[in-house]
Scaffold this motif. Structure first.
Motif, PDB file in Angstrom:
ATOM      1  N   LEU A  75       0.777  -1.505  -0.089  1.00  0.00           N
ATOM      2  CA  LEU A  75       0.166  -0.096   0.221  1.00  0.00           C
ATOM      3  C   LEU A  75       0.637   1.301   0.354  1.00  0.00           C
ATOM      4  CD1 LEU A  75      -2.765  -0.742   2.198  1.00  0.00           C
ATOM      5  CD2 LEU A  75      -3.153  -0.929  -0.237  1.00  0.00           C
ATOM      6  N   ILE A  76       2.198   1.052   0.078  1.00  0.00           N
ATOM      7  CA  ILE A  76       2.819   2.433  -0.725  1.00  0.00           C
ATOM      8  C   ILE A  76       2.573   2.965  -1.415  1.00  0.00           C
ATOM      9  CG2 ILE A  76       5.594   2.483  -0.397  1.00  0.00           C
ATOM     10  CD1 ILE A  76       5.966   1.217   0.905  1.00  0.00           C
ATOM     11  N   GLY A  77       2.312   2.138  -2.658  1.00  0.00           N
ATOM     12  CA  GLY A  77       2.097   3.002  -3.932  1.00  0.00           C
ATOM     13  C   GLY A  77       1.170   3.669  -3.734  1.00  0.00           C
ATOM     14  N   PRO A  78      -0.363   3.160  -3.195  1.00  0.00           N
ATOM     15  CA  PRO A  78      -1.427   4.030  -2.820  1.00  0.00           C
ATOM     16  C   PRO A  78      -1.384   5.737  -1.957  1.00  0.00           C
ATOM     17  CG  PRO A  78      -2.389   2.060  -2.736  1.00  0.00           C
ATOM     18  CD  PRO A  78      -0.270   1.650  -3.136  1.00  0.00           C
ATOM     19  N   VAL A 102       9.523   8.503   1.480  1.00  0.00           N
ATOM     20  CA  VAL A 102       9.242   7.415   0.619  1.00  0.00           C
ATOM     21  C   VAL A 102      10.701   6.336   0.874  1.00  0.00           C
ATOM     22  CG1 VAL A 102       8.819   6.508  -1.541  1.00  0.00           C
ATOM     23  CG2 VAL A 102       7.689   8.553  -1.348  1.00  0.00           C
ATOM     24  N   ALA A 103      11.807   6.909   0.355  1.00  0.00           N
ATOM     25  CA  ALA A 103      12.542   5.792   1.300  1.00  0.00           C
ATOM     26  C   ALA A 103      13.095   4.995   2.101  1.00  0.00           C
ATOM     27  CB  ALA A 103      14.315   6.878   1.134  1.00  0.00           C
ATOM     28  N   ASP A 104      12.646   6.441   3.068  1.00  0.00           N
ATOM     29  CA  ASP A 104      12.808   5.710   4.314  1.00  0.00           C
ATOM     30  C   ASP A 104      11.291   4.214   4.418  1.00  0.00           C
ATOM     31  OD1 ASP A 104      15.285   6.810   5.484  1.00  0.00           O
ATOM     32  OD2 ASP A 104      13.540   8.705   6.711  1.00  0.00           O
ATOM     33  N   LEU A 105      10.445   4.650   4.283  1.00  0.00           N
ATOM     34  CA  LEU A 105       9.144   3.783   4.082  1.00  0.00           C
ATOM     35  C   LEU A 105       9.482   2.167   3.435  1.00  0.00           C
ATOM     36  CD1 LEU A 105       6.033   5.539   2.735  1.00  0.00           C
ATOM     37  CD2 LEU A 105       6.183   3.950   5.230  1.00  0.00           C
ATOM     38  N   LEU A 106      10.824   2.550   1.620  1.00  0.00           N
ATOM     39  CA  LEU A 106      11.060   1.171   1.232  1.00  0.00           C
ATOM     40  C   LEU A 106      12.514   0.785   2.480  1.00  0.00           C
ATOM     41  CD1 LEU A 106      11.071   3.388  -2.161  1.00  0.00           C
ATOM     42  CD2 LEU A 106       9.662   0.960  -1.251  1.00  0.00           C
ATOM     43  N   VAL A 107      12.315   1.207   2.549  1.00  0.00           N
ATOM     44  CA  VAL A 107      13.818  -0.079   4.026  1.00  0.00           C
ATOM     45  C   VAL A 107      13.583  -0.202   4.611  1.00  0.00           C
ATOM     46  CG1 VAL A 107      15.904   1.037   5.391  1.00  0.00           C
ATOM     47  CG2 VAL A 107      15.415   2.147   3.030  1.00  0.00           C
ATOM     48  N   THR A 108      13.308   0.237   5.236  1.00  0.00           N
ATOM     49  CA  THR A 108      11.441   0.195   6.826  1.00  0.00           C
ATOM     50  C   THR A 108      11.376  -1.285   6.480  1.00  0.00           C
ATOM     51  OG1 THR A 108       9.714   1.756   6.911  1.00  0.00           O
ATOM     52  CG2 THR A 108      11.930   2.341   8.243  1.00  0.00           C
ATOM     53  N   LYS A 109      10.005  -1.398   5.413  1.00  0.00           N
ATOM     54  CA  LYS A 109       9.448  -1.998   4.957  1.00  0.00           C
ATOM     55  C   LYS A 109       9.736  -3.047   4.553  1.00  0.00           C
ATOM     56  CE  LYS A 109       5.694   0.191   6.891  1.00  0.00           C
ATOM     57  NZ  LYS A 109       5.330  -0.217   7.462  1.00  0.00           N
ATOM     58  N   HIS A 110      10.945  -2.966   3.690  1.00  0.00           N
ATOM     59  CA  HIS A 110      11.551  -4.359   2.781  1.00  0.00           C
ATOM     60  C   HIS A 110      12.372  -5.581   3.284  1.00  0.00           C
ATOM     61  CE1 HIS A 110      14.989  -6.586   0.712  1.00  0.00           C
ATOM     62  NE2 HIS A 110      14.736  -5.540  -0.183  1.00  0.00           N
TER      63      HIS A 110
END
Length: 397
Positions: free
Chosen positions: A32-35, A138-146
């Motif tokens: 749901l990061i995209g939406p 967004v960068a932080d989200l991608l890293v933490t959710k990876h």
């Protein structure tokens, strides 16, 4: 006595917009990061949002799938505007018939997570500021959710990956770290079948700790040995031991697990980022190269001991004082020992020649390391019968 006026705590448009991301981040499922990002960009007046991630081969930027995100074909890093944004960590704006396409680097700790691309009818400095801050979130989200999903792995994987490579990629730190005093960038080849090569680093206070290893053999056995060697390195480093003791820990771990006929070549370094004082121990590994003034000025040859696992003598610690802007190139033997049937090895002289050519570009370590790895592979005729890994370190002063 007149009471002091209360500070204005009302929420501005920008705070509300970024707060939308912050308030939902902790419980947001990865898909749901995209939406969420698309909704925030829409409220900014933007559209056609893409989140582009680098593939494991470091050749393409691949659109992250998701509701609200724009798809499309992967973009070649060396040819696309998004690739320029990615390699040099700069915002790139392209005029379109119906607006402006903005590409923003997704940075996390100096590493490049990818690129966020957005189209707006027109762009002013307020838009740039908001998008820059959004891209950081967004960068932080991608890293933490990876770590919670295979979504990002599937996006970045361009072909089937061996079990050994799966292990190695899960073991690695970020491929790059760009900090005010020091920068690090590494590349592993073949990306989808690497087995025995690996590296590790940690910036603890003012000291950069770094190791590069090459486990004997191929396939799953080499990957398993590399895992033990890196695990022992991290264990010893976190105990606060010196380079000699780190070697002993790694030597005991590999010998104890695999026996006396197995080994791992290794290079361990310690760099004081305030002074540029470099120390290293070489355990049967190719000597690193010193790049000064955009040219290789010396092979950092020093006393060596046996590879870890073979019970070598206590290693001697080599030392060197770096100058501001100096770079150290560490590499495994697969980078120089490749050769076609009946022909000579690629060799260290050719490696040095290509380093000198690429260093004149004046680009950062991440762009140079990537370009060097891909250039060397082409110069070897595209052959990679052994792992070929490099690690470039710059003391920035």
């Amino acid at each position: 006595m007149t009471a002091a006026p209360r500070p204005d705590r009302s929420e501005s448009f920008g705070e509300a917009l970024l707060g939308t991301v912050l308030d939902r981040a902790h419980e947001l499922p990865p898909h749901l990061i995209g939406p969420l990002v698309a909704d925030v960009v829409r409220r900014l007046g933007g559209r056609s949002v893409q989140i582009l991630l680098q593939d494991y081969g470091q050749l393409l930027l691949v659109p992250l799938p998701g509701e609200g995100l724009e798809g499309g074909a992967p973009q070649v890093i060396d040819e696309a505007a998004a690739g320029h944004c990615f390699l040099d960590a700069v915002t790139v704006e392209l005029p379109l018939d119906d607006g402006v396409r903005i590409h923003l680097p997704l940075l996390d700790g100096g590493d490049q997570v990818g690129v966020m691309a957005v189209t707006l009818d027109r762009v002013d400095d307020d838009d740039r500021r908001m998008l820059r801050r959004l891209s950081n979130l967004v960068a932080d989200l991608l890293v933490t959710k990876h770590g919670y999903s295979d979504l990002f792995f599937h996006t970045r994987r361009g072909e089937a990956m061996s079990v050994a490579a799966e292990i190695q990629w899960s073991l690695l730190p970020p491929l790059a770290m760009i900090m005010p005093r020091v920068a690090v960038a590494g590349v592993l080849e073949p990306a989808y079948d690497v087995a025995g090569d690996s590296f590790d680093y940690a910036l603890n206070g003012d000291v950069l700790h770094l190791a590069m290893i090459d486990a004997m053999g191929h396939g799953l056995g080499a990957a398993t040995m590399a895992t033990v060697a890196i695990g022992a390195y991290r264990h010893a480093r976190r105990l606060g031991t010196g380079l000699k003791q780190i070697y002993a820990f790694m030597d005991d771990a590999v010998a104890g697990q695999f026996g006396a006929d197995h080994f791992v070549t290794a290079q361990m370094m310690r760099l004081d980022t305030t002074t540029g004082h470099l120390q290293w121990v070489n355990a049967g590994h190719p000597a690193p190269l010193l790049v000064r003034g955009q040219r290789v000025t010396q092979r950092m040859v020093g006393p060596t001991t046996l590879p870890v696992g073979l019970g070598g003598a206590e290693p001697e610690v080599s030392e060197l004082g770096l100058e501001r802007g100096d770079r150290i190139l560490c590499f495994t033997d697969g980078l120089i020992e490749e050769h076609a049937a009946g022909e000579e090895q690629f060799g260290e002289e050719q490696l040095i020649d290509w380093v000198n050519r690429l260093e004149t570009s004046g680009r950062g370590v991440r762009a140079v390391a990537r370009a060097l790895s891909h250039t060397l592979k082409r110069a070897r005729g595209g052959q990679t019968t052994d792992d070929a890994t490099l690690l470039l370190v710059e003391w920035r002063g």
